[in-house]
Design a protein around this motif. Structure first.
Motif, PDB file in Angstrom:
ATOM      1  N   UNK A  45       0.787  -1.264  -0.007  1.00 28.89           N
ATOM      2  CA  UNK A  45       0.034   0.145  -0.044  1.00 28.89           C
ATOM      3  C   UNK A  45       1.100   1.313  -0.070  1.00 28.89           C
ATOM      4  N   UNK A  46       0.823   2.057  -1.089  1.00 31.94           N
ATOM      5  CA  UNK A  46       1.449   3.284  -1.055  1.00 31.94           C
ATOM      6  C   UNK A  46       0.870   4.445  -1.183  1.00 31.94           C
ATOM      7  N   UNK A  47      -0.397   4.352  -0.735  1.00 34.36           N
ATOM      8  CA  UNK A  47      -1.438   5.428  -0.992  1.00 34.36           C
ATOM      9  C   UNK A  47      -0.522   6.651   0.014  1.00 34.36           C
ATOM     10  N   UNK A  48      -0.595   7.700  -0.870  1.00 38.16           N
ATOM     11  CA  UNK A  48      -0.236   8.891   0.020  1.00 38.16           C
ATOM     12  C   UNK A  48       1.476   8.917   0.461  1.00 38.16           C
ATOM     13  N   UNK A  49       1.914   8.047  -0.260  1.00 38.57           N
ATOM     14  CA  UNK A  49       3.505   7.996   0.013  1.00 38.57           C
ATOM     15  C   UNK A  49       4.189   8.651  -0.952  1.00 38.57           C
ATOM     16  N   UNK A  50       5.105   9.572  -0.715  1.00 35.20           N
ATOM     17  CA  UNK A  50       6.117  10.321  -1.384  1.00 35.20           C
ATOM     18  C   UNK A  50       7.063   9.283  -2.068  1.00 35.20           C
ATOM     19  N   UNK A  51       7.258   9.368  -3.498  1.00 34.31           N
ATOM     20  CA  UNK A  51       8.400   8.501  -4.170  1.00 34.31           C
ATOM     21  C   UNK A  51       9.628   9.264  -3.550  1.00 34.31           C
ATOM     22  N   UNK A  52      10.602   8.142  -3.415  1.00 32.86           N
ATOM     23  CA  UNK A  52      11.963   8.527  -2.798  1.00 32.86           C
ATOM     24  C   UNK A  52      12.688   9.255  -4.059  1.00 32.86           C
TER      25      UNK A  52
END
Lengths: 95, 483, 496
Positions: A45-52
């Motif tokens: 789940x990468x909802x709302x996660x900023x890409x590195x």
């Protein structure tokens, strides 16, 4: 996700690597296996996660506007497979 | 709205411009190699520019400043956080196989440019964005029958890509856009605007549609390097596209090239295949983060830009819109004018600068920067007119002499004895001589042929070699004839 | 065999200081060892003349009292570091004959401090591999052969990609070597060959002049026979470089001073997620042994969780190929390297790159091109960079509970050349324990900790907080002492 021969041919051309047609099937299988492997990421789940963007936490440093390089043609063309009068030479390009 | 009349009805032209403006800086965007134009091949190339193994980019502070200055000059949003991406494609003059550019997060966002149209009206064109990117090198195709030669001197020079909204409707508007953009860039000192040397180039997007209808398919004509060519390319494309469409054909979305010899656009073979640039953030660079205080400090150093200056000239010097527009077209002209106008009649000064000076420079093919007559000296000439030392007519002769010799007006007037005669005795004497020499004409005048007044004036001026003060001659002659 | 090649780097530097021997003598011994070890194929280019000149100059400096911290120490340099005037190939055919006109920052720093270069060490092509079998210049053979008689003739891999560096140090050809680590390329070969390998924090060493594989992951580091030697070398290699925008400007400590032996009260994180299926039971046992050693030394083992561990490899195999597909575009036969002619520019490119790159490099470029291409970017590259953020967050949270993390370095001991070659994905699993720290940019240290039942070396890995190499070195020293790993490989240069 699996790759077909045509896609292999397309990306090979994008990457400017000649892949003989005879190798395309085999390569398609290998690449498909890798894609199947990386497909595990769909579980995360990468909802709302900023890409590195960078693992380094500091600000981009700027250089001063100073000429401190260039001026040495030999240095930049000495390793060229083909050069004439300081130019790099390639097969003719039609625009 | 101006439409183009085709065989089957009216067409509306939609034009957008992408301008590549070379940033004024000593060194390149990501390397320490020089940026000057016209050097020996590959003599301004660092190992970074030639993408040698293990080479890394480090960004040039001044290039960032110039982009921010330009953004501020275009009244645009400055993005405090922007990202450099790699645009991947293979070409002989793109050494790394990617161009470092800005894709999704440019340094400058929405802005605007106000066009000054020939009829004195204005029109606002939106700026979509401005981003920083590297220029490519140069491929020379005409040096060898089967080879292309590559020179990387230009590779890595900083460019600002300035993208307009598709807000223009005629070739003239596109030309006005480029003129105005160039003026702003020059005012800011962020680009020299020299299209001949390629430091400002335009990609021209053109499509046509039925008035009010859906947008047509556009073509992009690349790297057009003069305002005149931009106009011609637009006119050619409009005509071509209308012809294709009216002939039942469709426009292909493609990249075209402006042929400067045949004055046509043609499809670019090297760009025929569909591109997939595979943009991704350049891992060799961190995101570019700006401090609002730093941006504000740059804003504080911005010069007065053409629109503001024009408004001020109208207000402060009571100039017409037209005159103000002409004078602010470039910073040097505006500065020259202001130096002349300081402490003098501003309208007289404007007249001399626009009519006499610009006319002369035009004839001589010179820039205001190389004007043989300095603002100071032109001012001196105007002073001599105002204090009645010379007449306006004599002043024009003096001005011509100043252009040739570079001497001051005062020196020339002294040297050549051009000082206006204001001694009423001397003028009276000349009047008497002329009247005495022309008794028949005097009789006719007195009999009612009043237009002979001009004849007498001409004779008197001739006798005084034009140096007599015309107003005084007029007054004294009138008095004498009425006597 | 020479006694001098058996010394540690620290001992050799002391010997030089004391005048027990000269740099010229030390270098000659190592030159002889490199020559004797040629069957291992650890070097692509030998630079003996240059080594002799550097040694002579070093002796002169020592006489003058201007010797640097590494003065006279013969090292192997991974052939990924550009070295001025010396062919630099990256293990690839495409760079055959490429002679840089510049010196990488890291090697320049080593030479500034007096190091002597014996040659350019073999590696996986463009550092892509875990076995050193992808080098165009032939595989490197491990100096280790294993115990069983049948195994004695088996040629084992030294690990990769810094396989030549690892083999050279293990076989006593060099006192130390430079490596680079993108997903484990220092730590895994160090574990396979029974030596110490330290991957510093991303940004600690300059990447300028190191041929790029994956820019956001690549990091140079030392490979040595002891932790102290790694500390000594790192001090010379590390430091801010204005030519690398990602290098970090912070002081370089005296890393060797961190070797206090005192780890009392230190919290050592043991990540549950590293107990993965397919791990050799011997390795699991060694890991437990490591935990016990550290506890015995006064440290406090703490159970931690790194929940996204299993996603590290798939993330890595998107991010690294994507970056490499772009980084390797510059090898086009125009300005340097090999060109294969073609009728058009595009054909010349395609011929050059097909012939110049080996199978693994081509595969990674193609995968990287695919995951960045229109329509797939979000699903692959962007997704992977988001998961990478998650992985980094895992570590940040874990370091709230512990000061250092202990894991095995690799899931198995070295394998034979020719094994695991059919399936790229199986080969990728070698990096399962090393890749997570790479993705998070964290420092990692592999310390030799024991032998497998087949008499092959096994390593334990320590992962630290950003820029906390000192804690790694301190704990690594304790681990090294406790393990007492002094077994030498069957092949020692000059002894066979």
């Amino acid at each position: 996700m699996s790759l077909d021969k045509a896609t292999v041919a397309k990306i090979a051309h994008l990457a400017r690597i000649k892949v003989p047609e005879a190798d395309q099937d085999h390569l398609a299988q290998e690449l498909s296996a890798i894609l199947a492997f990386v497909a595990q990421l769909d579980e995360v789940d990468t909802e709302g996660v900023a890409p590195m963007t960078s693992v380094v936490e500091h600000a981009l440093r700027w250089r001063d506007d100073v000429i401190d390089d260039g001026g040495n043609v030999e240095r930049v063309v000495s390793n060229a497979p083909e050069q004439v009068a300081g130019f790099y030479v390639v097969p003719k390009v039609v625009e | 709205m101006s439409y183009v009349q085709g065989a089957t009805g009216e067409w509306e032209v939609v034009i957008g411009l992408e301008v590549h403006a070379q940033v004024v800086s000593q060194a390149k965007l990501f390397s320490g190699a020089a940026t000057v134009f016209g050097s020996e091949p590959n003599s301004q190339v660092s190992l970074v520019d030639a993408a040698f193994p293990g080479m890394l980019p480090v960004i040039n502070r001044v290039c960032i400043e110039q982009a921010v200055r330009t953004g501020l000059g275009l009244k645009a949003q400055i993005n405090l956080f922007s990202v450099f991406d790699r645009k991947n494609y293979f070409y002989a003059d793109l050494p790394a196989g990617y161009q470092i550019s800005q894709f999704t997060q440019p340094i400058v966002g929405h802005g605007e440019i106000i066009l000054d149209l020939p009829d004195g009206s204005t029109r606002t064109v939106g700026i979509t964005r401005l981003h920083l990117e590297q220029d490519a090198g140069k491929s020379l195709h005409d040096q060898h029958p089967s080879k292309t030669y590559v020179d990387l001197n230009r590779a890595g020079v900083a460019l600002m890509e300035i993208v307009s909204e598709p807000d223009m409707r005629t070739a003239e508007e596109a030309a006005a856009y480029l003129r105005k953009l160039r003026a702003i860039l020059r005012y800011l000192g962020s680009c020299d605007g020299n299209m001949e040397e390629g430091s400002m180039r335009a990609d021209v997007n053109v499509s046509v549609r039925r008035p009010g209808g859906p947008l047509g398919t556009r073509t992009e004509t690349k790297n057009v390097n003069s305002i005149r060519y931009v106009q011609q390319a637009i006119e050619f494309e409009v005509e071509r596209q209308i012809e294709v469409l009216e002939g039942g054909g469709t426009i292909k979305q493609e990249t075209r090239l402006w042929d400067t010899v045949k004055h046509v656009t043609r499809s670019m073979r090297s760009k025929e295949e569909a591109h997939d640039y595979r943009y991704f953030p350049d891992p060799d660079l961190l995101p570019l983060q700006l401090d609002q205080g730093w941006v504000d400090a740059i804003a504080a150093t911005l010069p007065e830009l053409p629109d503001d200056k024009k408004a001020r000239f109208q207000e402060q010097y009571k100039l017409s819109l037209y005159d103000a527009g002409v004078l602010v077209a470039d910073q040097a002209s505006a500065d020259y004018y202001e130096a002349v106008a300081r402490g003098r009649d501003p309208k007289l000064a404007a007249n001399w600068v626009i009519v006499e000076l610009f006319g002369a420079l035009n004839r001589l093919g010179k820039d205001i920067a190389d004007s043989p007559v300095s603002a100071d000296k032109l001012g001196g000439l105007i002073d001599l007119i105002v204090d009645n030392t010379i007449s306006g007519r004599i002043a024009k002769d003096v001005f011509l002499a100043m252009l040739e010799t570079g001497k001051s007006a005062a020196d020339l007037v002294e040297e050549r004895g051009l000082r206006q005669v204001t001694d009423t005795g001397a003028i009276d004497q000349a009047i008497d001589q002329v009247l005495a020499a022309n008794p028949d004409k005097l009789a006719e005048y007195k009999a009612g042929k009043e237009k002979l007044f001009g004849f007498f004036i001409g004779q008197i001026m001739k006798m005084t070699q034009g140096k007599a003060n015309p107003a005084l001659v007029n007054e004294l002659l009138t008095r004498k004839l009425q006597a | 065999m020479s006694e001098l090649t058996q010394l540690t780097l620290a001992a050799a530097l002391k010997g030089l200081d004391r005048g027990d021997f000269t740099a010229a003598e030390l270098t000659e011994s190592h030159i002889a060892a490199v020559a004797a070890a040629r069957p291992l194929n650890a070097f692509i280019t030998e630079t003996f003349d240059r080594a002799r000149q550097q040694a002579t100059a070093s002796d002169a400096r020592r006489v003058q009292g201007t010797a640097g911290p590494l003065d006279g120490a013969p090292l192997a340099i991974k052939d990924l570091f550009c070295t001025e005037g010396v062919q630099t190939t990256a293990g690839s055919a495409i760079l055959k004959g490429f002679v840089p006109t510049y010196e990488s920052t890291v090697t320049a720093r080593l030479f500034r401090d007096g190091a002597v270069m014996l040659g350019k060490a073999n590696l996986d092509e463009f550092a892509m591999g875990s076995s050193n079998i992808t080098s165009h210049y032939g595989p490197v053979i491990s100096p280790w052969t294993g115990k069983a008689p049948a195994d004695a003739v088996r040629k084992l891999v030294p690990g990769g990609s810094s396989g030549g560096s690892a083999a050279a140090v293990a076989a006593r050809c060099a006192l130390g070597a430079t490596g680079t680590d993108t997903g484990g390329s220092i730590r895994q070969p160090a574990a396979f060959t029974g030596i110490v390998g330290l991957k510093p924090t991303y940004g600690r060493c300059s990447r300028w002049g190191i041929i790029a594989f994956a820019s956001s992951l690549d990091q140079a580091g030392p490979m040595t026979r002891t932790v102290e030697d790694a500390a000594i070398m790192l001090r010379s290699m590390a430091g801010y470089d204005p030519k690398d925008s990602t290098s970090v400007d912070r002081p370089v400590p005296d890393y060797a001073a961190a070797l206090t032996g005192d780890i009392r009260g230190l919290r050592v994180g043991i990540p549950a997620e590293y107990r993965v299926d397919g791990t050799d039971p011997e390795i699991a046992a060694l890991w437990q042994q490591g935990i016990d050693w550290l506890r015995a030394a006064g440290a406090e083992p703490v159970d931690i969780h790194l929940p996204h561990t299993k996603y590290a490899l798939p993330t890595y195999y998107i991010v690294a190929p994507a970056e490499c597909s772009s980084n390797l575009s510059r090898y086009d036969g125009v300005r340097f390297g090999v060109r294969v002619p073609g009728d058009s520019l595009a054909e010349m490119y395609e011929n050059t790159r097909a012939a110049g790159f080996g199978a693994e490099v081509r595969r990674r470029i193609l995968i990287g091109t695919y995951v960045l291409s229109a329509g797939y970017y979000d699903a692959y590259y962007l997704k992977a960079q988001k998961v990478r953020t998650r992985i980094a967050e895992d570590f940040r949270r874990a370091f709230e509970q512990c000061d250092v993390i202990l894991t095995p370095t690799a899931p198995s001991a070295a394998f034979a050349i020719g094994e695991r070659m059919d399936d790229p994905v199986t080969m990728y699993l070698n990096d399962v324990f090393t890749v997570p720290a790479s993705l998070a940019g964290l420092p990692g240290l592999s310390v030799p900790a024991g032998l497998s039942s087949k008499a092959l070396p096994l390593g334990l890995q320590l992962i630290g907080r950003p820029f906390d190499e000192e804690t790694l070195i301190r704990v690594g020293g304790v681990l090294e002492t406790a393990a007492g790993f002094h077994t030498r490989p069957p092949f020692i240069a000059g002894e066979v």
